[in-house]
Motif scaffolding. Sequence first.
Motif, PDB file in Angstrom:
ATOM      1  N   VAL A 525      26.494  22.782 -10.042  1.00 15.41           N
ATOM      2  CA  VAL A 525      25.300  23.570 -10.378  1.00 15.41           C
ATOM      3  C   VAL A 525      25.757  24.966 -10.807  1.00 15.41           C
ATOM      4  CG1 VAL A 525      23.074  24.431  -9.588  1.00 15.41           C
ATOM      5  CG2 VAL A 525      23.957  22.261  -8.692  1.00 15.41           C
ATOM      6  N   PHE A 526      25.344  25.346 -12.006  1.00 14.27           N
ATOM      7  CA  PHE A 526      25.706  26.653 -12.565  1.00 14.27           C
ATOM      8  C   PHE A 526      24.529  27.615 -12.406  1.00 14.27           C
ATOM      9  CE2 PHE A 526      28.120  23.406 -14.811  1.00 14.27           C
ATOM     10  CZ  PHE A 526      29.415  23.893 -14.711  1.00 14.27           C
ATOM     11  N   TYR A 527      24.834  28.838 -12.004  1.00 12.83           N
ATOM     12  CA  TYR A 527      23.829  29.886 -11.846  1.00 12.83           C
ATOM     13  C   TYR A 527      24.187  31.022 -12.802  1.00 12.83           C
ATOM     14  CZ  TYR A 527      22.767  27.318  -7.561  1.00 12.83           C
ATOM     15  OH  TYR A 527      22.435  26.330  -6.674  1.00 12.83           O
ATOM     16  N   ASP A 528      23.401  31.155 -13.868  1.00 10.15           N
ATOM     17  CA  ASP A 528      23.652  32.165 -14.907  1.00 10.15           C
ATOM     18  C   ASP A 528      22.493  33.154 -14.948  1.00 10.15           C
ATOM     19  OD1 ASP A 528      26.076  30.976 -15.783  1.00 10.15           O
ATOM     20  OD2 ASP A 528      24.922  29.484 -16.886  1.00 10.15           O
ATOM     21  N   ASP A 529      22.741  34.373 -14.375  1.00 10.84           N
ATOM     22  CA  ASP A 529      21.705  35.411 -14.333  1.00 10.84           C
ATOM     23  C   ASP A 529      20.388  34.873 -13.784  1.00 10.84           C
ATOM     24  OD1 ASP A 529      23.357  37.405 -15.329  1.00 10.84           O
ATOM     25  OD2 ASP A 529      22.912  36.866 -17.408  1.00 10.84           O
ATOM     26  N   VAL A 530      20.475  34.148 -12.690  1.00  9.09           N
ATOM     27  CA  VAL A 530      19.282  33.577 -12.051  1.00  9.09           C
ATOM     28  C   VAL A 530      18.604  34.674 -11.240  1.00  9.09           C
ATOM     29  CG1 VAL A 530      18.420  31.838 -10.454  1.00  9.09           C
ATOM     30  CG2 VAL A 530      20.342  31.296 -11.962  1.00  9.09           C
ATOM     31  N   ARG A 531      17.358  34.967 -11.597  1.00 11.00           N
ATOM     32  CA  ARG A 531      16.609  36.013 -10.891  1.00 11.00           C
ATOM     33  C   ARG A 531      15.725  35.352  -9.831  1.00 11.00           C
ATOM     34  NH1 ARG A 531      16.438  41.069 -12.818  1.00 11.00           N
ATOM     35  NH2 ARG A 531      14.425  41.445 -11.805  1.00 11.00           N
ATOM     36  N   ILE A 532      15.929  35.798  -8.609  1.00 10.74           N
ATOM     37  CA  ILE A 532      15.118  35.257  -7.521  1.00 10.74           C
ATOM     38  C   ILE A 532      14.557  36.409  -6.693  1.00 10.74           C
ATOM     39  CG2 ILE A 532      16.324  33.047  -7.357  1.00 10.74           C
ATOM     40  CD1 ILE A 532      18.019  34.158  -5.142  1.00 10.74           C
ATOM     41  N   PRO A 533      13.316  36.318  -6.281  1.00  8.58           N
ATOM     42  CA  PRO A 533      12.715  37.409  -5.500  1.00  8.58           C
ATOM     43  C   PRO A 533      13.303  37.490  -4.096  1.00  8.58           C
ATOM     44  CG  PRO A 533      11.206  35.548  -5.663  1.00  8.58           C
ATOM     45  CD  PRO A 533      12.361  35.236  -6.564  1.00  8.58           C
ATOM     46  N   ASP A 534      13.258  38.667  -3.553  1.00  5.82           N
ATOM     47  CA  ASP A 534      13.782  38.867  -2.202  1.00  5.82           C
ATOM     48  C   ASP A 534      13.024  38.040  -1.171  1.00  5.82           C
ATOM     49  OD1 ASP A 534      15.595  40.382  -0.400  1.00  5.82           O
ATOM     50  OD2 ASP A 534      13.689  41.126   0.418  1.00  5.82           O
ATOM     51  N   SER A 535      11.805  37.634  -1.508  1.00  2.65           N
ATOM     52  CA  SER A 535      11.007  36.822  -0.586  1.00  2.65           C
ATOM     53  C   SER A 535      11.637  35.456  -0.328  1.00  2.65           C
ATOM     54  CB  SER A 535       9.591  36.639  -1.136  1.00  2.65           C
ATOM     55  OG  SER A 535       9.632  35.990  -2.385  1.00  2.65           O
ATOM     56  N   MET A 536      12.586  35.063  -1.159  1.00  2.00           N
ATOM     57  CA  MET A 536      13.271  33.778  -0.959  1.00  2.00           C
ATOM     58  C   MET A 536      14.456  33.913  -0.012  1.00  2.00           C
ATOM     59  SD  MET A 536      13.253  32.178  -4.790  1.00  2.00           S
ATOM     60  CE  MET A 536      11.698  31.921  -5.681  1.00  2.00           C
ATOM     61  N   ARG A 537      14.768  35.097   0.406  1.00  2.00           N
ATOM     62  CA  ARG A 537      15.883  35.307   1.333  1.00  2.00           C
ATOM     63  C   ARG A 537      15.482  34.832   2.725  1.00  2.00           C
ATOM     64  NH1 ARG A 537      16.288  39.704   4.401  1.00  2.00           N
ATOM     65  NH2 ARG A 537      15.064  40.951   2.901  1.00  2.00           N
ATOM     66  N   VAL A 538      16.406  34.088   3.374  1.00  2.00           N
ATOM     67  CA  VAL A 538      16.183  33.608   4.746  1.00  2.00           C
ATOM     68  C   VAL A 538      17.135  34.370   5.662  1.00  2.00           C
ATOM     69  CG1 VAL A 538      16.184  31.624   6.287  1.00  2.00           C
ATOM     70  CG2 VAL A 538      15.561  31.322   3.876  1.00  2.00           C
ATOM     71  N   GLY A 539      16.596  35.149   6.557  1.00  2.00           N
ATOM     72  CA  GLY A 539      17.425  35.946   7.451  1.00  2.00           C
ATOM     73  C   GLY A 539      17.753  37.304   6.845  1.00  2.00           C
ATOM     74  N   GLU A 540      18.622  38.034   7.522  1.00  2.00           N
ATOM     75  CA  GLU A 540      18.960  39.383   7.101  1.00  2.00           C
ATOM     76  C   GLU A 540      19.907  39.381   5.901  1.00  2.00           C
ATOM     77  OE1 GLU A 540      17.656  42.078   8.417  1.00  2.00           O
ATOM     78  OE2 GLU A 540      16.506  40.909   9.895  1.00  2.00           O
ATOM     79  N   VAL A 541      19.856  40.483   5.127  1.00  2.00           N
ATOM     80  CA  VAL A 541      20.855  40.699   4.082  1.00  2.00           C
ATOM     81  C   VAL A 541      22.226  40.808   4.761  1.00  2.00           C
ATOM     82  CG1 VAL A 541      21.682  42.259   2.282  1.00  2.00           C
ATOM     83  CG2 VAL A 541      19.218  41.819   2.534  1.00  2.00           C
ATOM     84  N   ASN A 542      23.185  40.073   4.238  1.00  2.00           N
ATOM     85  CA  ASN A 542      24.540  39.996   4.797  1.00  2.00           C
ATOM     86  C   ASN A 542      24.573  39.364   6.184  1.00  2.00           C
ATOM     87  OD1 ASN A 542      25.571  41.297   2.497  1.00  2.00           O
ATOM     88  ND2 ASN A 542      25.236  43.324   3.424  1.00  2.00           N
ATOM     89  N   GLY A 543      23.481  38.747   6.579  1.00  2.00           N
ATOM     90  CA  GLY A 543      23.429  38.076   7.891  1.00  2.00           C
ATOM     91  C   GLY A 543      23.374  36.563   7.763  1.00  2.00           C
ATOM     92  N   GLY A 544      23.811  36.066   6.612  1.00  2.00           N
ATOM     93  CA  GLY A 544      23.715  34.628   6.371  1.00  2.00           C
ATOM     94  C   GLY A 544      24.598  33.771   7.241  1.00  2.00           C
ATOM     95  N   TRP A 545      25.675  34.368   7.791  1.00  2.00           N
ATOM     96  CA  TRP A 545      26.585  33.547   8.590  1.00  2.00           C
ATOM     97  C   TRP A 545      25.902  32.996   9.835  1.00  2.00           C
ATOM     98  CZ3 TRP A 545      30.572  31.539   6.452  1.00  2.00           C
ATOM     99  CH2 TRP A 545      31.540  30.893   7.228  1.00  2.00           C
ATOM    100  N   LYS A 546      24.979  33.775  10.403  1.00  2.00           N
ATOM    101  CA  LYS A 546      24.220  33.271  11.554  1.00  2.00           C
ATOM    102  C   LYS A 546      23.346  32.096  11.149  1.00  2.00           C
ATOM    103  CE  LYS A 546      23.936  37.632  14.131  1.00  2.00           C
ATOM    104  NZ  LYS A 546      23.017  38.662  14.710  1.00  2.00           N
ATOM    105  N   VAL A 547      22.725  32.212   9.976  1.00  2.00           N
ATOM    106  CA  VAL A 547      21.867  31.146   9.484  1.00  2.00           C
ATOM    107  C   VAL A 547      22.715  29.904   9.186  1.00  2.00           C
ATOM    108  CG1 VAL A 547      20.167  30.512   7.745  1.00  2.00           C
ATOM    109  CG2 VAL A 547      20.352  32.896   8.491  1.00  2.00           C
ATOM    110  N   ILE A 548      23.857  30.100   8.544  1.00  2.00           N
ATOM    111  CA  ILE A 548      24.760  28.991   8.248  1.00  2.00           C
ATOM    112  C   ILE A 548      25.244  28.333   9.535  1.00  2.00           C
ATOM    113  CG2 ILE A 548      27.069  28.435   7.371  1.00  2.00           C
ATOM    114  CD1 ILE A 548      26.619  30.491   5.169  1.00  2.00           C
ATOM    115  N   GLY A 549      25.529  29.163  10.531  1.00  2.00           N
ATOM    116  CA  GLY A 549      25.997  28.615  11.801  1.00  2.00           C
ATOM    117  C   GLY A 549      24.996  27.661  12.407  1.00  2.00           C
ATOM    118  N   ASP A 550      23.707  28.000  12.363  1.00  2.00           N
ATOM    119  CA  ASP A 550      22.676  27.106  12.877  1.00  2.00           C
ATOM    120  C   ASP A 550      22.681  25.797  12.109  1.00  2.00           C
ATOM    121  OD1 ASP A 550      21.813  28.861  14.784  1.00  2.00           O
ATOM    122  OD2 ASP A 550      20.194  29.696  13.577  1.00  2.00           O
ATOM    123  N   ALA A 551      22.789  25.882  10.783  1.00  2.00           N
ATOM    124  CA  ALA A 551      22.745  24.682   9.957  1.00  2.00           C
ATOM    125  C   ALA A 551      24.016  23.854  10.101  1.00  2.00           C
ATOM    126  CB  ALA A 551      22.531  25.061   8.494  1.00  2.00           C
TER     127      ALA A 551
END
Length: 705
Positions: A525-551
């Motif tokens: 899957v290629f992502y080329d200048d994909v614009r996504i709103p901040d509302s799609m963020r799950v968890g804190e900015v730079n805090g994804g490792w905690k979310v990944i850990g749960d998954a």
Amino acid sequence: MTTGFGAEAEEFAASVAGVVESGWGTAVAAPAGDLPTLAEAAVAQGWYEPGGEGALDFLAAAVRELGARACPLPIADAYVTARLADDATRARVASGEVRPLVAVAPRPDGTVFEHLDAAEGATHVLRLVPGAAAAELLPIERTDPAPGLAVPAWSRVTVTTEGALTCGRGAEDVAAALSVHRLGLAIRALGAAARVHALAVEHAKVRRQFGRAIGAFGAVQQRVAACQIDLAAGERLVEDAVGHVLAGGPDAGLAAELAIRFVRDTAPSIMFGAQHTLGAIGYFEEHEAPWLFRRVHADLSRLETLRAPGVDRALVEDGRSLPASNLGPVAEAFREEVRALLAAHRRDGGHDAEGLRAEMAGRGLFALAWPRAEGGREATVEEQVVLNEEMKYARGPVDRAMSAAMLLGHSILRHGTPEQKAEFLPLIREGRMAFCLGYSEPEAGSDLASLRTAAVRDGDHWVVNGQKSWTTRGQTASHVWLAVRTDPDARPRHAGITIFLVPMDTPGIQIQRHVALSGEISCTVFYDDVRIPDSMRVGEVNGGWKVIGDALAAERVIMGGVAATLLRQLDDLLDVLRRDPAGTLGPDGSRPRARLASLAARLQAARVLVLAATRSMNDAAASGARVRLAAPMAAVLSGELAEDFGQGMLEILGPAAALGPDAPGAAGAGLFEHGLRLAPMFVIGGGTNDVQRGIIARALGLPRE
């Protein structure tokens, strides 16, 4: 040493260990150990009483400690004798007046027994004849030493029939006694292997070569971890077998034989692996290792003289299945509910996918562990195990929906915004969340912290550029659970990762399909200048490792759940074999039968590790290396078993197992060859087994490479 037999049994084992340490010493004492004097101390301490009480867990924990010290004190022999004897003889055993050894006679009139341990000071031999209605307790007339591998030396023992006592109340009693005695030998060998493995682990932490501890070398870490997995699986199997014997159910004998077979297959490799790690330091007799080496191999060789109907005969000729773990009345009642649900939606060898999905959603099964306020059932861990096992076994067509609940649902519940919960939890709860994982990249597979796909903030949006690889089901997904780097300078590396849940139809996302060895479609899957709103963020900015850990925690349990899939393959194989056992497997002792027995034992080991892993993931209070290691060990053992299973099908069934579903004469309707082609994914997915073994090694205290 491990603990797993209950607090009171472990207290008894600790008492045994203390007395043996003072009256015998470590394994180095084996050549000069005074067994008769130690036997007197054992009588004083009441070690021969568990047999009268049927306390197999006490015996097993104590025998494990004897194995760790290369001490062949025959308390298991006393236990078996006490279980068969009348009250008067049992009292004589407890008092030390009768000190029995157990042996299997090739003939009912056998009076000479070879290869017996601890004959010095013994007074009787309990002669077991498989199939006989009773055992005999025969006085010892003469002992002759038979020096060799075993230290203390084995003996050739001659008995007399004068004064013989009959023990037992039928063939079932005799068979159960033989099974327990064989299990005792396996436990002692495993205890010895566990001790030398522990010594090797500690050695790897401090022994330095080429300027660093040898435990930092990848080869040493891989070997140590492999030994740890086999050891942990063997210990769990032994505990499972002891539980079945204590419960007195119909699976007791088979559970014991599965544990024995696994120990026979793995204890030598644990022992050799430890010797390799110890190197020359563990090769000389000043060290415990040589004496433990002798004990492991001597005990396992004696198992060959104590013949009993094997795992293969129980599964094929007797029509048995692998023993199930009883998870309690609530979970087992739920198991019947799930089986009835699957049966109601079975259609022409498969299932009505939509009907099954709808009913599962209505019953709250996709949200099984969620709070009731979120539409869940607040189910126990045991009920979650049951649902995963039964769906995998039945090849239920709801795997993606269940994965969404485990991988996404828990993370959104913990980290999602109210809006995200409102949008996605209903979809997950209804089994309609068609998602894919956007984790792996060309340079970041198991090492997720190295991912490079970047997201740069632009006001209320993020602009994503990069590439994700091996995205299974990406071509049919509505959303991607996307891990991206939002801080390229973060240290440590995982600190700069953020998670987004992104619609796959977002402009700039392009998909390229690939066909896997298994026939499954996976995508780049290629992502080329994909614009996504901040509302799609799950968890804190730079805090994804905690979310990944749960998954990832849930994902590794799912990967370990391959054991349920392999159980179905085993049962399919048994259906084929039972039609013509002699034609497919050959006589007792044949290579195909040995192969089947080993595969079944390893599968049972994987099942008990998966259960331990699942429980540990859901027990916030759990701690200790045994708990932390359960998930990666389950993943490694299950994945490697899948590969071995696929190969085993070909070895046992021949070319018929290599035919596809449309070929005439295909064994297992073509599912066996597909299982072989799918097997490598169970080793690669969720973090490769090499990486998982590195995690295990570091959890044991070995330094980073």
